[in-house]
Design an enzyme around this catalytic site. Structure first.
Site, PDB file in Angstrom:
ATOM      1  N   GLU A 233       0.615  -1.204   0.058  1.00 48.97           N
ATOM      2  CA  GLU A 233       0.147  -0.342  -0.371  1.00 48.97           C
ATOM      3  C   GLU A 233       1.204   1.178  -0.224  1.00 48.97           C
ATOM      4  OE1 GLU A 233      -3.886  -0.378   0.132  1.00 48.97           O
ATOM      5  OE2 GLU A 233      -3.612  -2.019  -0.134  1.00 48.97           O
ATOM      6  N   CYS A 267      -2.354   9.180   2.653  1.00 51.55           N
ATOM      7  CA  CYS A 267      -1.648   8.925   1.012  1.00 51.55           C
ATOM      8  C   CYS A 267      -2.870   9.541   0.376  1.00 51.55           C
ATOM      9  CB  CYS A 267      -1.629   7.409   1.419  1.00 51.55           C
ATOM     10  SG  CYS A 267      -3.036   6.796   2.378  1.00 51.55           S
TER      11      CYS A 267
HETATM   12  P1  NAD Z   1       7.875   4.934   5.244  1.00 51.61           P
HETATM   13  O1  NAD Z   1       8.328   4.126   3.835  1.00 51.61           O
HETATM   14  O2  NAD Z   1       8.998   5.694   5.426  1.00 51.61           O
HETATM   15  O3  NAD Z   1       8.064   4.059   6.854  1.00 51.61           O
HETATM   16  C1  NAD Z   1       7.583   3.068   6.299  1.00 51.61           C
HETATM   17  C2  NAD Z   1       7.565   1.808   6.950  1.00 51.61           C
HETATM   18  O4  NAD Z   1       8.534   1.388   6.609  1.00 51.61           O
HETATM   19  C3  NAD Z   1       7.771   2.257   8.707  1.00 51.61           C
HETATM   20  O5  NAD Z   1       7.575   1.084   9.224  1.00 51.61           O
HETATM   21  C4  NAD Z   1       9.448   1.984   9.010  1.00 51.61           C
HETATM   22  O6  NAD Z   1       9.947   1.950  10.244  1.00 51.61           O
HETATM   23  C5  NAD Z   1       9.838   0.981   7.152  1.00 51.61           C
HETATM   24  N1  NAD Z   1      11.363   1.360   7.051  1.00 51.61           N
HETATM   25  C6  NAD Z   1      11.891   2.916   6.777  1.00 51.61           C
HETATM   26  N2  NAD Z   1      12.818   2.805   6.124  1.00 51.61           N
HETATM   27  C7  NAD Z   1      12.616   0.959   5.739  1.00 51.61           C
HETATM   28  C8  NAD Z   1      14.359   0.847   4.935  1.00 51.61           C
HETATM   29  N3  NAD Z   1      15.402   1.514   4.019  1.00 51.61           N
HETATM   30  N4  NAD Z   1      13.893  -0.288   5.192  1.00 51.61           N
HETATM   31  C9  NAD Z   1      13.208  -0.956   5.718  1.00 51.61           C
HETATM   32  N5  NAD Z   1      12.034  -0.539   6.626  1.00 51.61           N
HETATM   33  C10 NAD Z   1      12.187   0.664   6.730  1.00 51.61           C
HETATM   34  O7  NAD Z   1       6.967   5.309   4.782  1.00 51.61           O
HETATM   35  P2  NAD Z   1       5.853   6.315   6.177  1.00 51.61           P
HETATM   36  O8  NAD Z   1       6.646   7.749   6.077  1.00 51.61           O
HETATM   37  O9  NAD Z   1       5.340   5.636   7.226  1.00 51.61           O
HETATM   38  O10 NAD Z   1       4.297   7.133   5.410  1.00 51.61           O
HETATM   39  C11 NAD Z   1       4.113   7.667   4.486  1.00 51.61           C
HETATM   40  C12 NAD Z   1       4.156   7.161   2.635  1.00 51.61           C
HETATM   41  O11 NAD Z   1       3.405   6.525   3.436  1.00 51.61           O
HETATM   42  C13 NAD Z   1       4.261   8.053   2.264  1.00 51.61           C
HETATM   43  O12 NAD Z   1       4.145   8.039   0.877  1.00 51.61           O
HETATM   44  C14 NAD Z   1       2.151   7.817   2.199  1.00 51.61           C
HETATM   45  O13 NAD Z   1       1.461   8.203   0.802  1.00 51.61           O
HETATM   46  C15 NAD Z   1       2.290   6.239   2.198  1.00 51.61           C
HETATM   47  N6  NAD Z   1       0.920   5.865   2.296  1.00 51.61           N
HETATM   48  C16 NAD Z   1       0.451   5.080   2.252  1.00 51.61           C
HETATM   49  C17 NAD Z   1      -0.802   4.639   2.590  1.00 51.61           C
HETATM   50  C18 NAD Z   1      -1.741   3.783   1.326  1.00 51.61           C
HETATM   51  O14 NAD Z   1      -2.616   3.061   2.221  1.00 51.61           O
HETATM   52  N7  NAD Z   1      -1.007   2.844   0.021  1.00 51.61           N
HETATM   53  C19 NAD Z   1      -1.195   4.349   3.678  1.00 51.61           C
HETATM   54  C20 NAD Z   1      -0.483   5.534   4.639  1.00 51.61           C
HETATM   55  C21 NAD Z   1       1.234   6.238   3.616  1.00 51.61           C
END
Ligand code: NAD
Length: 478
Positions: A233, A267
């Site tokens: 997602e 998002c």
């Molecule tokens: P993110 O990708 O930075 O983090 C998400 C998860 O990934 C966290 O649990 C984090 O600890 C982990 N993570 C971060 N960097 C990592 C790495 N290098 N390796 C492994 N794991 C890692 O996202 P965010 O900042 O938490 O959320 C924002 C993003 O999420 C936006 O792009 C938003 O559009 C998207 N989003 C999508 C939905 C959806 O339902 N499609 C919902 C909410 C947010």
């Protein structure tokens, strides 16, 4: 009854001033213990799943105050917003899962073609196994718990990794889960990149990730090593297309709410607006009027802070002062950015190069629908798309010609709140979907069975393979 939390795995998961003490052995022990429990078949009976879901329901009520307090401390989200955009949705999911788990998990008969006679055919929904759920921070309870509810409904065990950014919220999630579930059924691993990397080295039977596109790629690559199925997602730049014939007052009202809810950290928030040039001025004024009317301010309990300093600086840097039509003010100490509208923005501006994920709304005029559609299509397929129009032809063109995850006509965001609509992206905005039955399906394998009795065996498939037999087989099969 849900089990009281046991000590498994948590001995090595002590959290001390933001430092997580974990090693690969802990991750391996967590996954191995869940897999061993899953293999006993204990999660399969509907009665077991119902126990977990009801325990979840009760825990969510008992922890409500703590959950609301944690998120308020982390980034200023009000109880009203936490209940309406997170907890109420989870309660609805739980209620629906409890009502439907027996139906969804029952074997389903399907027709059998004459060529297979005599036989009966059916599908057995089977839980995939040990699921890893990784949440994003922007709706931390909903995005962590909704996939977990779907996984438990499907009969999977769950390892949940909430986002580390809202630290108190992550602790509140861990505390709810540890106080409610046995760790072999549902456990939480708190942490950041290091812990996630260690988790991703393990073999899961399903990975459900919510987050950014770059981290989505990391997750997909890790899943590929074990051929683990994924739901991703992700995010992206979701457009709102506003045609000259729209109901302008209603369009501005709904767009402003959808954009500045959670300070744009949604998002599926409309990332930018493409507005028909003939109503550009009127649209900008109507948006300004609505921002004032809806009083998005922390003090009014309807606005939140930017989640951390890094994101605050990133969003602030996307505001070119000379293009601010409204807002643009920032309070660094409180990580606040005013609801901001940008006019005169072009596709080449920095704000159009990345997902904004903050309270900044670029408005770009268009004169011809073909080129507006072409401009959206020239970019990665968005998670959402919104069209505001009273013209059926414009509506149908946008719905048919642009590929996107989901969206609304004459509104924004609210498709997420209908559990009968599958929620997910397409292309770069994601893989797979969930919500309602679609969530159950995301954690389920549908095992296909053809069951044949032994009292009769047609001879046609056996030698000799005569032209006459081929003719009959063709008649039966084609
Ligand atoms: P993110 O990708 O930075 O983090 C998400 C998860 O990934 C966290 O649990 C984090 O600890 C982990 N993570 C971060 N960097 C990592 C790495 N290098 N390796 C492994 N794991 C890692 O996202 P965010 O900042 O938490 O959320 C924002 C993003 O999420 C936006 O792009 C938003 O559009 C998207 N989003 C999508 C939905 C959806 O339902 N499609 C919902 C909410 C947010």
């Amino acid at each position: 009854m849900a089990h009281p939390a046991k000590s498994l795995g948590h001995g090595g998961l002590a959290r001390c001033d933001g430092i997580y003490d974990l090693d690969a052995m802990d991750m391996n022990a967590i996954v191995s213990t869940q897999r061993a429990f899953f293999e006993t078949g204990a999660t399969r009976p509907v009665a077991f799943r119902l126990q977990q879901l009801k325990a979840f329901q009760q825990a969510l009520r008992e922890h409500e105050e703590r959950l609301c307090a944690a998120i308020r401390e982390d980034f200023g989200k009000s109880t009203f917003d936490t209940v309406t955009t997170e907890l109420a949705i989870l309660h609805h999911d739980l209620k629906e899962s409890i009502a439907k788990v027996a139906k969804w998990s029952a074997r389903k008969r399907v027709p059998t073609p004459l060529a297979n006679f005599p036989a009966r055919s059916f599908v057995i929904p089977e839980p995939l196994g040990v699921a890893l759920v990784m949440g994003a921070w922007n709706y931390p309870y909903q995005l962590s718990f909704a996939p977990a509810i779907a996984a438990l409904t499907a009969g999977c065990t769950v390892v949940l990794k909430p986002s580390e950014l809202p630290a108190r919220t992550s602790q509140a999630i861990a505390s709810l889960v540890r106080g409610t579930f046995a760790p072999e059924v549902f456990t939480v691993v708190e942490g950041g990149v290091a812990e996630t990397t260690a988790l991703l080295a393990e073999r899961f039977d399903k990975i459900f990730f919510t987050g950014s596109v770059p981290v989505g790629r990391v997750v997909y690559q890790a899943a590929a090593r074990h051929l683990t199925p994924v739901t991703l997602e992700l995010g992206g730049k979701s457009p709102a297309l506003v045609a000259a014939d729209c109901n302008l007052a209603m369009t501005a009202r709904r767009l402003v709410w959808a954009k500045y809810l959670n300070a744009g950290q949604t998002c599926i928030a409309p990332d930018y607006v493409l507005v028909e040039d003939s109503i550009r001025e009127a649209f900008l004024e109507a948006v300004k009027g609505e921002i004032v009317r809806q009083k998005f301010r922390l003090e009014n309990d309807n606005y939140v802070q930017i989640v951390n300093e890094r994101n605050f600086r990133r969003v602030r840097a996307l505001i070119p002062p000379e293009k601010v039509f409204f807002g643009g003010g920032c309070d660094e100490a409180r990580r606040l950015i005013e609801p901001t509208v940008l006019a005169g923005v072009g596709w080449e501006d920095a704000v159009m190069q990345e997902e904004i994920f903050g309270p900044v709304l670029p408005v770009i005029p268009f004169t011809d629908l073909d080129s507006a559609i072409a401009q959206v299509k020239a970019r990665p397929r968005p998670l959402s798309c919104y069209v505001f129009t009273t013209n059926a032809e414009i509506r149908e063109r946008v719905l048919n010609e642009i590929s996107f995850g989901g969206g609304c006509v004459n509104d924004a965001i609210l498709h997420v709140s209908n559990p009968h609509l599958p929620f997910g992206g397409v292309g770069e905005s994601g893989i797979g979907a969930y919500h309602g039955e679609e969530g159950f399906r995301a954690f389920t394998h549908f095992k296909a069975i053809l069951d044949k009795p032994t009292w009769f065996e047609p001879f046609l498939k056996y030698a000799p393979h005569t032209p006459q037999r081929l003719k009959w087989i063709r008649r039966l099969m084609e």
